[in-house]
Design a protein around this motif. Structure first.
Motif, PDB file in Angstrom:
ATOM      1  N   GLU A 196      17.829 -15.883   2.018  1.00 17.54           N
ATOM      2  CA  GLU A 196      18.730 -17.012   1.808  1.00 17.54           C
ATOM      3  C   GLU A 196      18.029 -18.324   2.135  1.00 17.54           C
ATOM      4  N   ALA A 197      18.517 -19.393   1.518  1.00 12.73           N
ATOM      5  CA  ALA A 197      17.918 -20.718   1.703  1.00 12.73           C
ATOM      6  C   ALA A 197      17.931 -21.126   3.171  1.00 12.73           C
ATOM      7  N   GLY A 198      16.776 -21.552   3.663  1.00 14.67           N
ATOM      8  CA  GLY A 198      16.677 -22.068   5.017  1.00 14.67           C
ATOM      9  C   GLY A 198      16.514 -21.027   6.097  1.00 14.67           C
ATOM     10  N   ALA A 199      16.667 -19.744   5.766  1.00 13.21           N
ATOM     11  CA  ALA A 199      16.589 -18.694   6.784  1.00 13.21           C
ATOM     12  C   ALA A 199      15.136 -18.272   7.031  1.00 13.21           C
ATOM     13  N   LEU A 200      14.902 -17.697   8.190  1.00 12.78           N
ATOM     14  CA  LEU A 200      13.630 -17.053   8.492  1.00 12.78           C
ATOM     15  C   LEU A 200      13.759 -15.605   8.037  1.00 12.78           C
ATOM     16  N   CYS A 201      12.967 -15.203   7.045  1.00 13.43           N
ATOM     17  CA  CYS A 201      13.125 -13.882   6.427  1.00 13.43           C
ATOM     18  C   CYS A 201      11.796 -13.129   6.413  1.00 13.43           C
ATOM     19  N   VAL A 202      11.872 -11.829   6.682  1.00 12.93           N
ATOM     20  CA  VAL A 202      10.709 -10.951   6.636  1.00 12.93           C
ATOM     21  C   VAL A 202      10.844 -10.037   5.423  1.00 12.93           C
ATOM     22  N   PHE A 203       9.805 -10.025   4.588  1.00 14.79           N
ATOM     23  CA  PHE A 203       9.771  -9.208   3.385  1.00 14.79           C
ATOM     24  C   PHE A 203       8.594  -8.242   3.446  1.00 14.79           C
ATOM     25  N   HIS A 204       8.741  -7.078   2.815  1.00 13.98           N
ATOM     26  CA  HIS A 204       7.585  -6.258   2.476  1.00 13.98           C
ATOM     27  C   HIS A 204       7.027  -6.785   1.164  1.00 13.98           C
ATOM     28  N   TYR A 205       5.735  -6.653   0.956  1.00 13.01           N
ATOM     29  CA  TYR A 205       5.090  -7.124  -0.271  1.00 13.01           C
ATOM     30  C   TYR A 205       5.866  -6.690  -1.510  1.00 13.01           C
ATOM     31  N   ASP A 206       6.304  -5.437  -1.535  1.00 14.99           N
ATOM     32  CA  ASP A 206       6.945  -4.885  -2.724  1.00 14.99           C
ATOM     33  C   ASP A 206       8.254  -5.591  -3.073  1.00 14.99           C
ATOM     34  N   HIS A 207       8.868  -6.240  -2.096  1.00 12.45           N
ATOM     35  CA  HIS A 207      10.158  -6.900  -2.310  1.00 12.45           C
ATOM     36  C   HIS A 207      10.079  -8.422  -2.186  1.00 12.45           C
ATOM     37  N   ALA A 208       8.870  -8.958  -2.030  1.00 17.69           N
ATOM     38  CA  ALA A 208       8.701 -10.407  -1.872  1.00 17.69           C
ATOM     39  C   ALA A 208       8.636 -11.069  -3.244  1.00 17.69           C
ATOM     40  N   THR A 209       9.774 -11.086  -3.937  1.00 18.28           N
ATOM     41  CA  THR A 209       9.862 -11.588  -5.298  1.00 18.28           C
ATOM     42  C   THR A 209      10.876 -12.724  -5.382  1.00 18.28           C
ATOM     43  N   LEU A 210      10.831 -13.444  -6.503  1.00 22.14           N
ATOM     44  CA  LEU A 210      11.811 -14.504  -6.717  1.00 22.14           C
ATOM     45  C   LEU A 210      13.222 -13.922  -6.775  1.00 22.14           C
TER      46      LEU A 210
ATOM     47  N   HIS B  72      11.245 -17.375  -2.425  1.00 21.44           N
ATOM     48  CA  HIS B  72      10.969 -18.808  -2.577  1.00 21.44           C
ATOM     49  C   HIS B  72      12.007 -19.691  -1.889  1.00 21.44           C
ATOM     50  N   LEU B  73      13.101 -19.084  -1.455  1.00 25.15           N
ATOM     51  CA  LEU B  73      14.191 -19.866  -0.865  1.00 25.15           C
ATOM     52  C   LEU B  73      14.047 -20.049   0.639  1.00 25.15           C
ATOM     53  N   SER B  74      13.461 -19.071   1.290  1.00 23.25           N
ATOM     54  CA  SER B  74      13.458 -19.009   2.750  1.00 23.25           C
ATOM     55  C   SER B  74      12.093 -19.360   3.322  1.00 23.25           C
ATOM     56  N   TYR B  75      12.041 -19.446   4.668  1.00 25.23           N
ATOM     57  CA  TYR B  75      10.739 -19.429   5.324  1.00 25.23           C
ATOM     58  C   TYR B  75      10.338 -17.961   5.313  1.00 25.23           C
ATOM     59  N   SER B  76       9.392 -17.624   4.461  1.00 21.21           N
ATOM     60  CA  SER B  76       9.099 -16.223   4.176  1.00 21.21           C
ATOM     61  C   SER B  76       7.908 -15.709   4.975  1.00 21.21           C
TER      62      SER B  76
ATOM     63  N   CYS C 284      13.372 -28.495   4.696  1.00 23.47           N
ATOM     64  CA  CYS C 284      13.791 -27.847   3.450  1.00 23.47           C
ATOM     65  C   CYS C 284      12.578 -27.510   2.576  1.00 23.47           C
ATOM     66  N   VAL C 285      12.704 -26.430   1.817  1.00 23.18           N
ATOM     67  CA  VAL C 285      11.625 -26.024   0.918  1.00 23.18           C
ATOM     68  C   VAL C 285      11.868 -26.608  -0.471  1.00 23.18           C
ATOM     69  N   ASP C 286      10.786 -26.810  -1.187  1.00 22.88           N
ATOM     70  CA  ASP C 286      10.851 -27.267  -2.580  1.00 22.88           C
ATOM     71  C   ASP C 286      10.865 -26.016  -3.454  1.00 22.88           C
ATOM     72  N   LYS C 287      12.042 -25.602  -3.884  1.00 25.38           N
ATOM     73  CA  LYS C 287      12.183 -24.337  -4.607  1.00 25.38           C
ATOM     74  C   LYS C 287      11.398 -24.318  -5.919  1.00 25.38           C
ATOM     75  N   SER C 288      11.454 -25.406  -6.656  1.00 25.87           N
ATOM     76  CA  SER C 288      10.763 -25.448  -7.949  1.00 25.87           C
ATOM     77  C   SER C 288       9.258 -25.323  -7.770  1.00 25.87           C
ATOM     78  N   ARG C 289       8.739 -26.040  -6.792  1.00 22.89           N
ATOM     79  CA  ARG C 289       7.292 -25.986  -6.530  1.00 22.89           C
ATOM     80  C   ARG C 289       6.886 -24.582  -6.103  1.00 22.89           C
ATOM     81  N   ARG C 290       7.688 -23.931  -5.272  1.00 20.74           N
ATOM     82  CA  ARG C 290       7.347 -22.595  -4.789  1.00 20.74           C
ATOM     83  C   ARG C 290       7.419 -21.561  -5.921  1.00 20.74           C
ATOM     84  N   MET C 291       8.339 -21.750  -6.863  1.00 17.17           N
ATOM     85  CA  MET C 291       8.404 -20.842  -8.006  1.00 17.17           C
ATOM     86  C   MET C 291       7.145 -20.954  -8.859  1.00 17.17           C
ATOM     87  N   ILE C 292       6.671 -22.166  -9.056  1.00 18.06           N
ATOM     88  CA  ILE C 292       5.435 -22.363  -9.821  1.00 18.06           C
ATOM     89  C   ILE C 292       4.252 -21.719  -9.094  1.00 18.06           C
TER      90      ILE C 292
END
Length: 328
Positions: A68-82, A87-91, A300-308
């Motif tokens: 979620e936007a603004g949250a601190l989130c932990v992902f596994h590589y396999d699930h670290a997708t848009l 791109h929304l969180s501090y990943s 805040c994160v720049d979502k568009s920039r992170r997607m690119i």
């Protein structure tokens, strides 16, 4: 203090952990089912969430389906997708044994030989959950040599009659601990692990087989890999071998020299302390505290920039995989 979300998509829960589909999943479901923690997602995401949630409470350590936007989130590589909101969180992304991470604020590496920096951090892999150590009443007798690892890595020479006959001449039986059946070491006297993969794959593999051998109280024979070399402090940590001849020589040394065998067991008892679940949980706490502070500082994160950035990195990864001849 920190608050963190561990991202585990619904599809993975439905397939492997249906008990975690409820609104308030219980960490005990995971902690009481060590035999179900086999894959990387289960080890890094499900298990870490369960241990930290049990320690700090589920109000602070949550299991979510998407970042979620603004949250601190932990992902596994396999699930670290848009799709999953990387791109929304501090990943914080666990690379595991995968190619470079396309998008992350912090990357967790499992290989102790990695070069750490502000973005890249090393955290040891958890020891094998539910591990059953060698029965110490077996003393110094050596009757079983066990190969530990996936059957796709089993060296051809270990499948030959000549290799098994040479062991039998020393009174040693060769057995397999394959495909996740890695818990019960009660009747194992020596371990051996080897794999033939590109160097770029070995650069991201953890030292789990070595640490689990220390935990189990079983001497281990290993091919030289960056992770093992990074942890090695003395010859008693493990014996090195790279083919049938050197493996058989190492087994013969342990059979003929009970003092060396006992010294390796005693050394493992000392080394395993640093890799206890308690110490690894503390390493996670330190990392997440630092990430929580950096998340607040970054704003805040720049979502568009992170997607690119994500899609450019995905293209780079395709080239990287071809050029490095990656396969796992």
């Amino acid at each position: 203090m920190y608050e963190v979300d561990f991202v585990l998509p619904r599809r993975h829960r439905e397939r492997f952990w249906p008990e975690l589909l409820c609104a308030t999943p219980s960490p005990r479901v995971v902690l009481d089912s060590p035999e179900r923690i086999v894959g990387g997602v289960d080890a890094w995401i499900v298990q870490t969430w369960a241990i930290l949630a049990q320690k700090h409470g589920q109000e602070r350590v949550r299991l979510v389906e998407r970042g979620e936007a603004g949250a601190l989130c932990v992902f596994h590589y396999d699930h670290a997708t848009l799709r999953n909101g990387v791109h929304l969180s501090y990943s914080v992304v666990v690379r595991a044994d995968r190619p470079p991470v396309p998008l992350a604020d912090t990357v967790i590496e499992q290989n102790p030989a990695v070069h750490e920096n502000r973005r890249v951090r090393y955290i040891p892999h958890w020891p094998q959950p539910g591990l059953i150590p060698r029965n110490r009443s077996r003393g110094g007798k050596i009757e079983r040599l066990a190969y530990v690892g996936s059957d796709m890595y089993l060296p051809a020479y270990m499948q030959t009659a000549d290799f098994k006959d040479a062991l039998a001449a020393m009174g040693v039986e060769f057995v397999h601990m394959l495909n996740g059946n890695w818990r019960d070491h009660s009747t194992v006297d020596v371990l051996v692990a080897a794999r033939d993969v590109p160097a770029c794959v070995l650069e991201v593999k953890p030292a789990s087989k070595l640490v689990n051998a220390w935990m189990a109280g079983v001497p281990i024979i290993l091919n030289e890999e960056p992770a093992y070399e990074a942890l090695r402090e003395s010859p008693a940590d493990y014996l090195s071998a790279h083919d049938a001849r050197t493996v058989l020589s190492a087994v013969n040394l342990l059979v003929s020299d009970p003092e060396t065998y006992a010294a390796m067991v005693a050394n493992g008892d000392k080394r395993k302390v640093d890799y206890s679940p308690e110490n690894i949980a503390s390493a996670w706490d330190d990392l997440l505290l630092d990430c929580s502070r950096r998340r607040r500082e970054n704003g805040c994160v720049d979502k568009s920039r992170r997607m690119i950035c994500y899609w450019l990195s995905k293209l780079y990864n395709r080239v990287w995989i071809v050029m490095r001849r990656w396969h796992d």
